[in-house]
Scaffold this motif. Structure first.
Motif, PDB file in Angstrom:
ATOM      1  N   HIS A  93      -6.894  -4.597 -17.449  1.00 30.54           N
ATOM      2  CA  HIS A  93      -5.788  -4.181 -18.329  1.00 30.54           C
ATOM      3  C   HIS A  93      -5.035  -5.406 -18.859  1.00 30.54           C
ATOM      4  CE1 HIS A  93      -6.430  -0.251 -16.771  1.00 30.54           C
ATOM      5  NE2 HIS A  93      -5.933  -0.516 -15.581  1.00 30.54           N
ATOM      6  N   PRO A  94      -4.561  -5.326 -20.120  1.00 31.38           N
ATOM      7  CA  PRO A  94      -3.849  -6.481 -20.683  1.00 31.38           C
ATOM      8  C   PRO A  94      -2.616  -6.867 -19.857  1.00 31.38           C
ATOM      9  CG  PRO A  94      -3.684  -4.551 -22.124  1.00 31.38           C
ATOM     10  CD  PRO A  94      -4.704  -4.239 -21.096  1.00 31.38           C
ATOM     11  N   PHE A  95      -1.922  -5.889 -19.257  1.00 27.34           N
ATOM     12  CA  PHE A  95      -0.759  -6.234 -18.451  1.00 27.34           C
ATOM     13  C   PHE A  95      -1.060  -6.223 -16.953  1.00 27.34           C
ATOM     14  CE2 PHE A  95       1.375  -5.386 -22.486  1.00 27.34           C
ATOM     15  CZ  PHE A  95       2.124  -6.556 -22.568  1.00 27.34           C
ATOM     16  N   GLY A  96      -2.329  -6.289 -16.602  1.00 27.02           N
ATOM     17  CA  GLY A  96      -2.692  -6.499 -15.200  1.00 27.02           C
ATOM     18  C   GLY A  96      -2.400  -5.328 -14.276  1.00 27.02           C
ATOM     19  N   LEU A  97      -2.550  -5.591 -12.997  1.00 28.77           N
ATOM     20  CA  LEU A  97      -2.377  -4.545 -11.978  1.00 28.77           C
ATOM     21  C   LEU A  97      -0.891  -4.340 -11.688  1.00 28.77           C
ATOM     22  CD1 LEU A  97      -3.672  -2.607  -9.909  1.00 28.77           C
ATOM     23  CD2 LEU A  97      -3.756  -4.516  -8.295  1.00 28.77           C
ATOM     24  N   THR A  98      -0.384  -3.193 -12.099  1.00 31.76           N
ATOM     25  CA  THR A  98       1.041  -2.879 -11.867  1.00 31.76           C
ATOM     26  C   THR A  98       1.222  -2.301 -10.469  1.00 31.76           C
ATOM     27  OG1 THR A  98       0.703  -0.667 -12.758  1.00 31.76           O
ATOM     28  CG2 THR A  98       1.487  -2.346 -14.311  1.00 31.76           C
ATOM     29  N   LEU A  99       2.457  -2.318  -9.998  1.00 32.73           N
ATOM     30  CA  LEU A  99       2.765  -1.685  -8.705  1.00 32.73           C
ATOM     31  C   LEU A  99       2.484  -0.188  -8.795  1.00 32.73           C
ATOM     32  CD1 LEU A  99       6.075  -3.637  -8.247  1.00 32.73           C
ATOM     33  CD2 LEU A  99       4.166  -3.776  -6.650  1.00 32.73           C
ATOM     34  N   THR A 100       2.762   0.389  -9.956  1.00 30.13           N
ATOM     35  CA  THR A 100       2.549   1.825 -10.149  1.00 30.13           C
ATOM     36  C   THR A 100       1.067   2.179  -9.962  1.00 30.13           C
ATOM     37  OG1 THR A 100       4.351   1.793 -11.740  1.00 30.13           O
ATOM     38  CG2 THR A 100       2.900   3.717 -11.795  1.00 30.13           C
ATOM     39  N   GLU A 101       0.203   1.417 -10.622  1.00 28.91           N
ATOM     40  CA  GLU A 101      -1.232   1.701 -10.503  1.00 28.91           C
ATOM     41  C   GLU A 101      -1.719   1.387  -9.079  1.00 28.91           C
ATOM     42  OE1 GLU A 101      -3.886  -0.598 -13.055  1.00 28.91           O
ATOM     43  OE2 GLU A 101      -5.642   0.462 -12.287  1.00 28.91           O
ATOM     44  N   PHE A 102      -1.217   0.280  -8.547  1.00 33.99           N
ATOM     45  CA  PHE A 102      -1.636  -0.167  -7.223  1.00 33.99           C
ATOM     46  C   PHE A 102      -1.337   0.899  -6.171  1.00 33.99           C
ATOM     47  CE2 PHE A 102      -1.237  -3.726  -3.886  1.00 33.99           C
ATOM     48  CZ  PHE A 102      -2.601  -3.808  -3.748  1.00 33.99           C
ATOM     49  N   ASN A 103      -0.176   1.553  -6.303  1.00 34.01           N
ATOM     50  CA  ASN A 103       0.201   2.598  -5.352  1.00 34.01           C
ATOM     51  C   ASN A 103      -0.848   3.693  -5.254  1.00 34.01           C
ATOM     52  OD1 ASN A 103       2.529   1.656  -4.253  1.00 34.01           O
ATOM     53  ND2 ASN A 103       3.885   3.120  -5.257  1.00 34.01           N
ATOM     54  N   SER A 104      -1.537   3.952  -6.343  1.00 31.04           N
ATOM     55  CA  SER A 104      -2.495   5.058  -6.306  1.00 31.04           C
ATOM     56  C   SER A 104      -3.745   4.672  -5.512  1.00 31.04           C
ATOM     57  CB  SER A 104      -2.849   5.523  -7.720  1.00 31.04           C
ATOM     58  OG  SER A 104      -3.537   4.488  -8.381  1.00 31.04           O
ATOM     59  N   THR A 105      -3.899   3.384  -5.192  1.00 27.35           N
ATOM     60  CA  THR A 105      -4.970   2.975  -4.274  1.00 27.35           C
ATOM     61  C   THR A 105      -4.427   2.845  -2.856  1.00 27.35           C
ATOM     62  OG1 THR A 105      -5.987   1.675  -6.033  1.00 27.35           O
ATOM     63  CG2 THR A 105      -6.730   1.205  -3.802  1.00 27.35           C
ATOM     64  N   VAL A 106      -3.241   2.211  -2.755  1.00 28.55           N
ATOM     65  CA  VAL A 106      -2.689   1.879  -1.440  1.00 28.55           C
ATOM     66  C   VAL A 106      -2.370   3.132  -0.626  1.00 28.55           C
ATOM     67  CG1 VAL A 106      -0.734   0.824  -0.257  1.00 28.55           C
ATOM     68  CG2 VAL A 106      -1.686  -0.268  -2.296  1.00 28.55           C
ATOM     69  N   LEU A 107      -1.717   4.095  -1.252  1.00 26.35           N
ATOM     70  CA  LEU A 107      -1.243   5.244  -0.479  1.00 26.35           C
ATOM     71  C   LEU A 107      -2.399   6.053   0.113  1.00 26.35           C
ATOM     72  CD1 LEU A 107       2.003   6.126  -2.501  1.00 26.35           C
ATOM     73  CD2 LEU A 107       1.773   4.708  -0.450  1.00 26.35           C
ATOM     74  N   PRO A 108      -3.454   6.357  -0.656  1.00 25.42           N
ATOM     75  CA  PRO A 108      -4.592   7.047  -0.034  1.00 25.42           C
ATOM     76  C   PRO A 108      -5.238   6.234   1.090  1.00 25.42           C
ATOM     77  CG  PRO A 108      -4.752   7.189  -2.418  1.00 25.42           C
ATOM     78  CD  PRO A 108      -3.614   6.259  -2.117  1.00 25.42           C
ATOM     79  N   VAL A 109      -5.287   4.909   0.950  1.00 26.23           N
ATOM     80  CA  VAL A 109      -5.859   4.093   2.037  1.00 26.23           C
ATOM     81  C   VAL A 109      -4.989   4.257   3.283  1.00 26.23           C
ATOM     82  CG1 VAL A 109      -6.263   1.722   2.858  1.00 26.23           C
ATOM     83  CG2 VAL A 109      -7.076   2.398   0.605  1.00 26.23           C
ATOM     84  N   GLU A 110      -3.667   4.112   3.111  1.00 29.87           N
ATOM     85  CA  GLU A 110      -2.775   4.200   4.272  1.00 29.87           C
ATOM     86  C   GLU A 110      -2.826   5.598   4.907  1.00 29.87           C
ATOM     87  OE1 GLU A 110      -1.164   1.987   6.098  1.00 29.87           O
ATOM     88  OE2 GLU A 110      -0.340   3.583   7.362  1.00 29.87           O
ATOM     89  N   PHE A 111      -2.759   6.632   4.071  1.00 24.84           N
ATOM     90  CA  PHE A 111      -2.746   7.990   4.641  1.00 24.84           C
ATOM     91  C   PHE A 111      -4.097   8.374   5.237  1.00 24.84           C
ATOM     92  CE2 PHE A 111       0.897   8.719   1.485  1.00 24.84           C
ATOM     93  CZ  PHE A 111       1.832   8.316   2.428  1.00 24.84           C
ATOM     94  N   GLY A 112      -5.142   7.653   4.840  1.00 19.23           N
ATOM     95  CA  GLY A 112      -6.475   7.941   5.379  1.00 19.23           C
ATOM     96  C   GLY A 112      -6.722   7.286   6.731  1.00 19.23           C
TER      97      GLY A 112
END
Ligand code: HEM
Ligand SMILES: *[C@@H]1O[C@H](CO)[C@@H](O)[C@H](O)[C@H]1NC(C)=O
Ligand SMILES: *[C@@H]1O[C@H](CO)[C@@H](O)[C@H](O)[C@H]1NC(C)=O
Ligand SMILES: *[C@@H]1O[C@H](CO)[C@@H](O)[C@H](O)[C@H]1NC(C)=O
Ligand SMILES: *[C@@H]1O[C@H](CO)[C@@H](O)[C@H](O)[C@H]1NC(C)=O
Length: 264
Positions: A228-247
């Motif tokens: 993405h032109p504006f890189g990895l945002t915290l918003t997008e990152f959360n959608s990976t992090v939270l499932p990893v943590e809850f899993g």
């Protein structure tokens, strides 16, 4: 947060950069050409973060790992790994606060980041706990091997489920084997977000993670999988992090006694 969310929205609408043009012209790694890798020498400062060590090993940060400015971190993690400008400000600023230093004027050495339970915490995926490995600046060959071998994706690539599983294993093993073990909910989330960069920035690709995790080297020709032109945002990152943590499921309950298993 508003800034980050706006960047996330623009990222959704704007076209991705071509895979071979993620690093902007004039910056190390443009066209996949990274400055020479030189392993750390005696006296160089390194830390528990493979990504920052790799930048120092390639001279993107000072090779000594010393006298780094927080601003320099902001600029270099943006161009090297394509994190969003909001992320690139948030994390170095968080580190400056943790060290009670001034973001705009002060400097730090990489090893300064290893304040236990500041950002550095127990049950990491690439470092033994500080009780067993006082120098957190080097990867643990045992742990890195285990991590690289746990991928169940195509070509042995890492998936979110793999990261949850191995994190659960590490947390259990540390809790049982390390008399000084501690891990707050806060640090659990840090841990999951740090390790989720392996899925986002590296796309879970085992071939790239082998040099990155074993030698803390950026492979030739590599560019961030986040285009993405504006890189990895915290918003997008959360959608990976939270499932990893809850899993993550630990293999033992918190009292350390084996779980009752249903008899067949
Ligand atoms: C810019 C500021 C950054 C700071 C201050 C920072 C700091 C840290 C620290 C202190 C740790 C150790 C946590 C632990 O105990 O496991 C860590 C781990 C990690 N960091 Fe960073 N980091 C930064 C940027 C990045 C970037 C840009 C990436 C990826 C491209 C990254 C990837 C990782 C990974 C994968 C780990 C986990 C290692 C493990 O579980 O053993 N970090 N980081
Ligand atoms: C870091 O900067 C300080 C002050 O500018 C200087 O005295 C010191 O020699 C520098 N250290 C290294 C390792 O460059
Ligand atoms: C972060 O770095 C960018 C350049 O990549 C710069 O434009 C911006 O002013 C920096 N922000 C801060 C707060 O240092
Ligand atoms: C790593 O964890 C620290 C806090 O422990 C956090 O500030 C930082 O955002 C994380 N880095 C990444 C790349 O997720
Ligand atoms: C990401 O998730 C964390 C933890 O739930 C939350 O504190 C944070 O505000 C979220 N950030 C964004 C940008 O969504």
């Amino acid at each position: 947060m508003l800034w980050d969310t706006s960047l996330a929205v623009i990222n959704l609408l704007a076209p991705n950069r071509p895979a071979n043009r993620v690093v902007p012209a004039g910056h190390p790694g443009f066209n996949g050409e990274w400055p020479e890798y030189v392993p750390p020498k005696e006296g160089d400062s390194r830390c528990s973060c493979p990504a920052l060590n790799a930048m120092a090993n390639h001279g993107i940060l000072p090779h000594s790992g010393r006298n780094i400015t927080f601003k320099e971190l902001n600029a270099t993690i943006r161009t090297t790994y394509n994190f969003s400008p909001s992320f690139c400000y948030f994390v170095p600023n968080y580190a400056a606060q943790m060290l009670s230093r001034d973001y705009s004027t002060d400097t730090f050495d990489l090893s300064d980041l290893d304040v236990h339970n500041g950002i550095e915490h127990d049950a990491s995926l690439t470092r033994e706990d500080v009780a067993f490995q006082p120098d957190q600046g080097k990867p643990s060959p045992r742990l890195v091997k285990e991590l690289l071998e746990c991928g169940t994706g195509p070509n042995g690539d890492l998936t979110p489920a793999d990261l949850s599983r191995i994190s659960g294993k590490r947390r259990t093993e540390s809790r049982v084997g390390n008399g000084q073990f501690s891990l707050s909910t806060f640090h659990k989330l840090f841990g999951s977000s740090n390790s989720s960069t392996l899925l986002t920035i590296f796309g879970g690709r085992k071939d790239d993670l082998i040099p990155f995790l074993t030698e803390e080297r950026i492979p030739d020709g590599w560019q961030s999988r986040i285009r993405h032109p504006f890189g990895l945002t915290l918003t997008e990152f959360n959608s990976t992090v939270l499932p990893v943590e809850f899993g993550i499921k630990e293999e033992l309950p918190w009292n350390g006694k084996p779980k009752k298993t249903k008899s067949a």
